[in-house]
Design a protein around this motif. Structure first.
Motif, PDB file in Angstrom:
ATOM      1  N   UNK A 170       0.861  -1.185   0.000  1.00 59.95           N
ATOM      2  CA  UNK A 170       0.000   0.000   0.000  1.00 59.95           C
ATOM      3  C   UNK A 170       0.895   1.232   0.000  1.00 59.95           C
ATOM      4  N   UNK A 171       0.932   1.893  -1.138  1.00 61.57           N
ATOM      5  CA  UNK A 171       1.802   3.046  -1.316  1.00 61.57           C
ATOM      6  C   UNK A 171       2.864   2.773  -2.355  1.00 61.57           C
ATOM      7  N   UNK A 172       2.959   3.676  -3.355  1.00 57.25           N
ATOM      8  CA  UNK A 172       3.922   3.473  -4.436  1.00 57.25           C
ATOM      9  C   UNK A 172       5.062   4.483  -4.383  1.00 57.25           C
ATOM     10  N   UNK A 173       5.384   4.940  -3.189  1.00 58.17           N
ATOM     11  CA  UNK A 173       6.537   5.819  -3.016  1.00 58.17           C
ATOM     12  C   UNK A 173       7.821   5.001  -2.975  1.00 58.17           C
ATOM     13  N   UNK A 181       0.687  -3.301  -6.061  1.00 58.97           N
ATOM     14  CA  UNK A 181       0.821  -2.051  -5.318  1.00 58.97           C
ATOM     15  C   UNK A 181      -0.473  -1.258  -5.472  1.00 58.97           C
ATOM     16  N   UNK A 182      -0.980  -0.738  -4.362  1.00 61.42           N
ATOM     17  CA  UNK A 182      -2.186   0.095  -4.357  1.00 61.42           C
ATOM     18  C   UNK A 182      -1.792   1.518  -3.950  1.00 61.42           C
ATOM     19  N   UNK A 183      -2.249   2.506  -4.705  1.00 61.70           N
ATOM     20  CA  UNK A 183      -1.919   3.892  -4.380  1.00 61.70           C
ATOM     21  C   UNK A 183      -3.142   4.778  -4.555  1.00 61.70           C
ATOM     22  N   UNK A 215       0.647  -2.052 -10.528  1.00 65.02           N
ATOM     23  CA  UNK A 215       0.338  -0.878  -9.715  1.00 65.02           C
ATOM     24  C   UNK A 215      -1.087  -0.438 -10.012  1.00 65.02           C
ATOM     25  N   UNK A 216      -1.909  -0.353  -8.961  1.00 66.06           N
ATOM     26  CA  UNK A 216      -3.303   0.069  -9.095  1.00 66.06           C
ATOM     27  C   UNK A 216      -3.443   1.454  -8.464  1.00 66.06           C
ATOM     28  N   UNK A 217      -3.619   2.465  -9.292  1.00 65.57           N
ATOM     29  CA  UNK A 217      -3.721   3.834  -8.800  1.00 65.57           C
ATOM     30  C   UNK A 217      -5.178   4.192  -8.487  1.00 65.57           C
TER      31      UNK A 217
END
Length: 810
Positions: free
Chosen positions: A196-199, A218-220, A257-259
């Motif tokens: 959780x978080x794509x930083x 990844x969830x953002x 990655x899921x934005x």
């Protein structure tokens, strides 16, 4: 066959065996330092002591087995004796196991290694090495505060090596090449991990977890990935296309990655577990700015630093007016001020409550802001935001003085009575720090938190909730991107162990000795004598140009500049750090890290082109001298060579009868004798030396497409690990930048590339026109014995001349 007992095991030994040999044959390991299987046992170092019933502590390498011996190899008495010996050897040791730049790097990057690769033109290999610890080198090469450069020993000579800029150069070179390094992926594990978080923390964890064969999603919450890298750092420092390319290098490995997916809004921790995820890594960052907590903060025109920078990235219009005040002294404050200037503000002023010395922003960014015309009010703090018709019209501040240090170590600012003053402004940007925006509690999943930060087990980064890990700014508070990346990698290691059912314990760090901090070494002769070479300035935009837009300020080094800067590296870390027996034993026996207590007493011998000799690291085991004399039959090294002036050699190995076989390097158990050019390989390839027909077994140390080291194969019946100078050191031409990869033919005075057919036809034509004394041959040292045999047969038999020679030396 004598019957003996070793560590409660009944064994039958062989007559004439030593205790060490019998133990090894039984799979019982006894440590050694002075022992070499090629040499008669000396028993000089004492590390191999064992406890023999009725006799006490004796040397296992030099003591023959006797019938009915009862031996203990690792009882308390033996361990205490070995520790005492190790402590004595370390007390007399002067050097650095690991370079200070690597120790200062939060990610622990092998800085010395990748700079050495850049110096050789091996840029892709440099990136490969960097990515073993840090998957975003082009990004970090632009934004890192580089504590490594503050620790660089080159500071004692002139200026630090531009470590961060060299990282950027190598990464940019690889991106422009169009073939990014792709790590090997293990077979699918069947485990799914949600991040959780794509930083920087989330991307780092994903990069290392996907290599272990896990399925990563990844969830953002934001529209594009990158976290604060995208929404907290303006383009003039980190262009969006650079960020996109490095993220693509991770998604190309299979990471999804899921934005626009926010925790607590679009999914929950519980729902992720129900969807089949076996582990969850929380890397939600610290996006929520602290409030100023003063009157007038609700007025129009008051913005938070993070919201302001995010609005710029999202393309949202921001009405700043003509005059802007930025409150704070960190990098967010500096970025906000410089961004405001680029958006058209005529006057931008930073208000900071401490002095310049205490300012947490990186020094060069403060300097660049001032170059662009941004003013800074030091020792001032806001006490009230003033307004007119609901809009900011000014800010009332009070002057401060510095008192005693607070918990941060910086001197506490204290208000000066009756010193209030007013700054007329149209907007106020509050950038006094950030905190995580934690999700609301869930049933069965109430995250443990303290002071707004998630609580985890240090280093392991596991929470007290099964399968949930956290790292980065949401655990530490707002910190640097490189620290978040390091946390992501640590979390990946822990998550992988968790998924495989292994115990989650911190992996101990290996022993390290250091020469000391810069302050300990100032004025030392070993640094005073080094030639000063000024650091090259980074090419960048002029202040009057860069303040007009968001174009990247720094251009990056050219290839020539990068290689010259890489060559300034002092190679502080020990080249034998990965296989030093002294370090391995010190780690095993729990010797604490230490700073060298002795001074450098002996000069380095750098005269030899292939071997570097440092007597300050010598432990007087005498293996080098004995191998040179007893095995090679050369005797170039004296058993008292540590003094450096014996046998009339003047301390120079090059002035001896040395054959450059490198056996002394192979035998040395520490870093007193090392190969000058060798680097730590990523892997080894077992093969046979191609230089002659003897067939010596060798291992080629390889990194990327580059041979970085060679060692003899001790199990080869041909050479038993021994090599000649060509076998040991004659490999660097393979990757030399000037090596010809196709034939060249001179046309109109210039060499041009040609096909083999063209080249051979031309040679045949020329050869047919000249014979006898018109013809001569010089054979390269790189030619094998078979090559030389054919060359001399051709020269004598076909061309009819004995005018032939070769260069035997490398």
């Amino acid at each position: 066959m004598p019957d003996i007992v070793i560590d409660n095991q009944q064994l039958s030994a062989q007559t004439g065996e030593t205790i060490l040999q019998a133990a090894r044959r039984a799979g019982i390991q006894i440590p050694t330092l002075c022992h070499d299987d090629q040499l008669h046992p000396a028993g000089a170092c004492g590390i191999c002591v064992v406890d023999v019933k009725g006799y006490g502590l004796i040397s296992s390498c030099a003591t023959l087995i006797a019938d009915s011996m009862v031996i203990e190899t690792h009882n308390a008495k033996v361990v205490a004796a070995r520790k005492q010996i190790l402590e004595s050897l370390i007390a007399d040791h002067y050097g650095d196991c690991v370079a200070p730049c690597q120790l200062a790097c939060p990610a622990g990057i092998d800085v010395q290694g990748y700079i050495a690769l850049i110096a050789r033109g091996a840029y892709k290999e440099a990136v490969q090495l960097i990515k073993e610890a840090l998957p975003l080198p082009a990004i970090i090469g632009r934004i890192c505060p580089h504590p490594c450069e503050q620790a660089c020993r080159r500071n004692l000579v002139d200026q630090p090596v531009p470590i961060c800029s060299l990282k950027r150069f190598a990464a940019d070179y690889e991106m422009l090449d169009g073939e990014p390094f792709r790590p090997a992926l293990k077979p699918a594990s069947g485990f799914k991990v949600a991040i959780i978080g794509s930083g920087p923390a989330g991307l780092s964890a994903a990069y290392y977890l996907v290599q272990e064969g896990h399925e990563i999603d990844i969830f953002d919450a934001l529209p594009k990935p990158g976290g604060m890298l995208r929404y907290g750092i303006p383009d003039y420092r980190l262009p969006q296309d650079v960020l996109d390319k490095e993220i693509s290098a991770i998604t190309d490995l299979g990471v999804k990655i899921r934005t626009n997916q926010a925790l607590g809004r679009d999914f929950t921790i519980g729902s992720l577990f129900k969807d089949g995820y076996r582990a969850i890594f929380l890397a939600i960052g610290a996006h929520q700015s602290y409030k100023l907590g003063i009157e007038g903060e609700e007025l129009e025109g008051v913005l938070s630093g993070t919201d302001f920078l995010r609005s710029i990235t999202l393309g949202q219009a921001v009405d700043l007016g003509h005059r802007v005040a930025v409150i704070g002294g960190g990098n967010i404050a500096i970025d906000a001020a410089r961004a405001a200037l680029r958006l058209g503000a005529e006057e931008v002023t930073i208000v900071y409550r401490r002095s310049r010395t205490e300012m947490p922003a990186t020094e060069w960014e403060v300097e660049e802001a001032e170059e662009e015309g941004i003013g800074i009010h030091f020792l001032a703090a806001p006490i009230k935001i003033m307004g007119h018709d609901g809009r900011v019209s000014g800010i009332e501040c009070i002057k401060m003085k510095l008192g005693e240090p607070d918990a941060s170590g910086r001197r506490r600012p204290e208000p000066i009575s009756n010193s209030e003053f007013i700054l007329p402004v149209d907007s106020v940007i509050a950038a006094i720090g950030q905190q995580p925006d934690l999700p609301p509690p869930e049933e069965n999943y109430d995250l443990p938190a303290e002071r707004g930060r998630i609580i985890t087990e240090p280093h392991i980064l596991v929470t007290d909730m099964k399968g949930i890990f956290a790292g980065g700014d949401c655990v530490t508070g707002a910190a640097t991107a490189v620290e978040a990346i390091a946390a992501g990698r640590n979390a990946a290691l822990s998550i992988d162990r968790y998924l495989r059912g292994e115990e989650l314990t911190r992996v101990g760090e290996p022993f390290n000795i250091s020469k000391g901090q810069l302050s300990d070494l100032t004025g030392k002769d070993e640094f005073v004598r080094i030639e000063q070479i000024s650091r090259q300035a980074m090419p960048k935009l002029e202040p009057n140009v860069r303040r007009r837009g968001f174009q990247e300020i720094e251009f990056g080094y050219t290839e020539d500049q990068a290689r010259k800067e890489a060559e300034r590296c002092l190679d502080c870390g020990c080249k034998a750090v990965h296989d030093c027996s002294l370090r391995l034993l010190a780690t095993e026996y729990g010797i604490p890290d230490t700073t060298a207590t002795t001074e450098r007493r002996y000069p380095l011998d750098e005269s030899h082109p292939m071997i570097l000799r440092d007597p300050n690291k010598c432990i007087s085991c005498r293996r080098c001298a004995r191998v040179c004399h007893d095995v090679q039959g050369v005797g170039a090294l004296s058993v008292t060579y540590r003094v450096g002036t014996t046998e009339g050699y003047g301390g120079s190995l090059l002035n001896t009868t040395c054959e450059s076989c490198g056996q002394c390097v192979t035998s040395c158990p520490v870093g007193a004798l090392v190969s000058r050019k060798a680097l730590h390989p990523a892997y080894e390839v077992k093969t046979v030396c191609p230089y002659c027909g003897v067939g010596c077994g060798i291992y080629l140390g390889v990194r990327g497409n580059m041979i970085v080291d060679v060692r003899g194969d001790r199990n080869s019946p041909t050479n038993q690990g021994n090599l000649c100078v060509k076998g040991r050191f004659g490999y660097d031409f393979v990757n030399h930048r000037d090596r010809l990869t196709s034939p060249l033919i001179k046309k109109e005075g210039q060499f041009v590339e040609a096909t083999w057919e063209e080249a051979l036809d031309l040679i045949a034509e020329q050869f047919s026109q000249c014979k006898g004394e018109q013809f001569a041959v010089l054979s390269s040292a790189k030619c094998t014995n078979e090559d030389n045999y054919v060359i001399q047969k051709f020269t004598r038999g076909v061309m009819g001349t004995n005018t032939i020679d070769h260069c035997a030396r490398l």
